[in-house]
Design a protein around this motif. Structure first.
Motif, PDB file in Angstrom:
ATOM      1  N   GLY A  76       2.065   5.479  -7.275  1.00 32.69           N
ATOM      2  CA  GLY A  76       0.827   5.568  -8.044  1.00 32.69           C
ATOM      3  C   GLY A  76       0.591   4.394  -8.968  1.00 32.69           C
ATOM      4  N   ILE A  77       1.618   4.095  -9.774  1.00 35.96           N
ATOM      5  CA  ILE A  77       1.496   2.973 -10.689  1.00 35.96           C
ATOM      6  C   ILE A  77       2.823   2.222 -10.742  1.00 35.96           C
ATOM      7  CG2 ILE A  77       1.988   4.515 -12.650  1.00 35.96           C
ATOM      8  CD1 ILE A  77       0.071   2.645 -14.298  1.00 35.96           C
ATOM      9  N   VAL A  78       2.737   0.922 -10.724  1.00 32.06           N
ATOM     10  CA  VAL A  78       3.943   0.086 -10.821  1.00 32.06           C
ATOM     11  C   VAL A  78       3.684  -0.897 -11.956  1.00 32.06           C
ATOM     12  CG1 VAL A  78       5.437  -1.587  -9.655  1.00 32.06           C
ATOM     13  CG2 VAL A  78       4.454   0.308  -8.354  1.00 32.06           C
ATOM     14  N   ASN A  79       4.530  -0.836 -12.980  1.00 32.70           N
ATOM     15  CA  ASN A  79       4.130  -1.525 -14.208  1.00 32.70           C
ATOM     16  C   ASN A  79       4.743  -2.901 -14.436  1.00 32.70           C
ATOM     17  OD1 ASN A  79       6.646  -0.770 -14.907  1.00 32.70           O
ATOM     18  ND2 ASN A  79       6.063   0.607 -16.556  1.00 32.70           N
ATOM     19  N   SER A  80       5.250  -3.521 -13.378  1.00 36.93           N
ATOM     20  CA  SER A  80       5.567  -4.945 -13.507  1.00 36.93           C
ATOM     21  C   SER A  80       5.638  -5.588 -12.133  1.00 36.93           C
ATOM     22  CB  SER A  80       6.885  -5.170 -14.260  1.00 36.93           C
ATOM     23  OG  SER A  80       7.988  -4.963 -13.398  1.00 36.93           O
ATOM     24  N   GLN A  81       5.455  -6.894 -12.140  1.00 37.94           N
ATOM     25  CA  GLN A  81       5.513  -7.666 -10.906  1.00 37.94           C
ATOM     26  C   GLN A  81       6.905  -7.588 -10.290  1.00 37.94           C
ATOM     27  OE1 GLN A  81       3.826 -11.666 -10.956  1.00 37.94           O
ATOM     28  NE2 GLN A  81       5.771 -12.449 -10.246  1.00 37.94           N
ATOM     29  N   LYS A  82       7.931  -7.601 -11.155  1.00 35.16           N
ATOM     30  CA  LYS A  82       9.312  -7.549 -10.701  1.00 35.16           C
ATOM     31  C   LYS A  82       9.590  -6.228  -9.990  1.00 35.16           C
ATOM     32  CE  LYS A  82      13.915  -8.409 -12.639  1.00 35.16           C
ATOM     33  NZ  LYS A  82      14.458  -7.056 -12.883  1.00 35.16           N
ATOM     34  N   LYS A  83       9.106  -5.148 -10.599  1.00 38.48           N
ATOM     35  CA  LYS A  83       9.298  -3.818 -10.019  1.00 38.48           C
ATOM     36  C   LYS A  83       8.607  -3.717  -8.666  1.00 38.48           C
ATOM     37  CE  LYS A  83      10.689   0.473 -10.350  1.00 38.48           C
ATOM     38  NZ  LYS A  83       9.838   1.563 -10.856  1.00 38.48           N
ATOM     39  N   LEU A  84       7.367  -4.205  -8.582  1.00 37.05           N
ATOM     40  CA  LEU A  84       6.650  -4.170  -7.307  1.00 37.05           C
ATOM     41  C   LEU A  84       7.423  -4.973  -6.262  1.00 37.05           C
ATOM     42  CD1 LEU A  84       4.041  -3.222  -5.816  1.00 37.05           C
ATOM     43  CD2 LEU A  84       3.081  -5.463  -6.346  1.00 37.05           C
ATOM     44  N   GLY A  85       7.935  -6.120  -6.680  1.00 35.50           N
ATOM     45  CA  GLY A  85       8.740  -6.953  -5.795  1.00 35.50           C
ATOM     46  C   GLY A  85       9.935  -6.209  -5.222  1.00 35.50           C
ATOM     47  N   GLU A  86      10.654  -5.518  -6.102  1.00 41.08           N
ATOM     48  CA  GLU A  86      11.843  -4.771  -5.662  1.00 41.08           C
ATOM     49  C   GLU A  86      11.486  -3.671  -4.676  1.00 41.08           C
ATOM     50  OE1 GLU A  86      13.499  -3.420  -9.334  1.00 41.08           O
ATOM     51  OE2 GLU A  86      14.239  -5.432  -9.865  1.00 41.08           O
ATOM     52  N   LEU A  87      10.423  -2.931  -4.996  1.00 40.66           N
ATOM     53  CA  LEU A  87      10.006  -1.825  -4.126  1.00 40.66           C
ATOM     54  C   LEU A  87       9.573  -2.324  -2.755  1.00 40.66           C
ATOM     55  CD1 LEU A  87       7.926   0.267  -6.705  1.00 40.66           C
ATOM     56  CD2 LEU A  87      10.143   0.903  -5.737  1.00 40.66           C
ATOM     57  N   VAL A  88       8.788  -3.412  -2.768  1.00 36.49           N
ATOM     58  CA  VAL A  88       8.266  -3.933  -1.505  1.00 36.49           C
ATOM     59  C   VAL A  88       9.395  -4.516  -0.652  1.00 36.49           C
ATOM     60  CG1 VAL A  88       6.812  -5.751  -0.493  1.00 36.49           C
ATOM     61  CG2 VAL A  88       5.894  -4.277  -2.284  1.00 36.49           C
ATOM     62  N   ARG A  89      10.313  -5.232  -1.303  1.00 37.71           N
ATOM     63  CA  ARG A  89      11.445  -5.787  -0.540  1.00 37.71           C
ATOM     64  C   ARG A  89      12.290  -4.686   0.093  1.00 37.71           C
ATOM     65  NH1 ARG A  89      11.145  -9.868  -4.280  1.00 37.71           N
ATOM     66  NH2 ARG A  89      12.360  -8.694  -5.766  1.00 37.71           N
ATOM     67  N   ARG A  90      12.508  -3.616  -0.634  1.00 33.91           N
ATOM     68  CA  ARG A  90      13.274  -2.498  -0.092  1.00 33.91           C
ATOM     69  C   ARG A  90      12.576  -1.933   1.150  1.00 33.91           C
ATOM     70  NH1 ARG A  90      14.078   1.617  -4.560  1.00 33.91           N
ATOM     71  NH2 ARG A  90      14.658  -0.239  -5.720  1.00 33.91           N
ATOM     72  N   LYS A  91      11.244  -1.890   1.071  1.00 29.41           N
ATOM     73  CA  LYS A  91      10.439  -1.326   2.154  1.00 29.41           C
ATOM     74  C   LYS A  91      10.423  -2.203   3.417  1.00 29.41           C
ATOM     75  CE  LYS A  91       7.968   1.722   1.115  1.00 29.41           C
ATOM     76  NZ  LYS A  91       8.079   3.199   1.245  1.00 29.41           N
ATOM     77  N   VAL A 139       0.834  -1.203   0.000  1.00 25.90           N
ATOM     78  CA  VAL A 139       0.000   0.000   0.000  1.00 25.90           C
ATOM     79  C   VAL A 139       0.869   1.254   0.000  1.00 25.90           C
ATOM     80  CG1 VAL A 139      -1.645   1.363   1.382  1.00 25.90           C
ATOM     81  CG2 VAL A 139      -1.985  -1.105   1.083  1.00 25.90           C
ATOM     82  N   SER A 140       1.930   1.224   0.803  1.00 26.54           N
ATOM     83  CA  SER A 140       2.778   2.396   0.898  1.00 26.54           C
ATOM     84  C   SER A 140       3.573   2.619  -0.402  1.00 26.54           C
ATOM     85  CB  SER A 140       3.650   2.268   2.152  1.00 26.54           C
ATOM     86  OG  SER A 140       4.971   2.575   1.903  1.00 26.54           O
TER      87      SER A 140
END
Ligand SMILES: [Zn+2]
Length: 130
Positions: free
Chosen positions: A23-38, A16-17
């Motif tokens: 606003g928009i994340v255009n791939s599963q891999k990218k979302l994965g990277e962002l969430v793991r960093r978080k 969610v954060s």
């Protein structure tokens, strides 16, 4: 350094954060990277797979999801959604002969659908729910 798995709750919060930041994340891999960093902190290095993050995002309805497909021929028809694991419902249409014909399958849990040729999810686009 210890390895510990974050809870679904931790991951859900991170998703969610991330989405409210981007606003928009255009791939599963990218979302994965962002969430793991978080979810990572100084003491712990977390191992969370892209698939697990995607599953939590979808099953908890944390995101709006747009899917891009590529087509493949079936070896056999699916019974379960390849994205969220829910049961697929048959999409039927009446024929002029009074019978029904199966047009494809639609997921009861998310927005996945497929015709009689298999739609293979090729890209996931996540947007924040407003
Ligand atoms: Zn589904």
């Amino acid at each position: 350094m210890s390895h510990k798995l974050p809870s679904d709750e931790d991951i859900a919060k991170a998703i969610v954060s991330c989405l409210s930041e981007h606003g928009i994340v255009n791939s599963q891999k990218k979302l994965g990277e962002l969430v793991r960093r978080k979810v990572k902190d100084e003491q712990n290095s977390y191992v969370v797979s892209d698939r697990r993050i995607r599953r939590i995002a979808i099953s908890r309805k944390l995101v709006d999801l747009e899917l891009k497909y590529k087509e493949e021929k079936y070896s056999n028809l699916p019974h379960k959604c390849p994205i969220c694991g829910s049961r697929l419902k048959r999409l039927k249409n009446m024929t002029i002969f009074g019978g029904t014909v199966t047009l494809g399958y639609i997921c009861s849990g998310c927005r996945y659908w497929t015709g009689l040729k298999r739609n293979v999810p090729a890209r996931y686009i996540f947007t924040s729910r407003r």
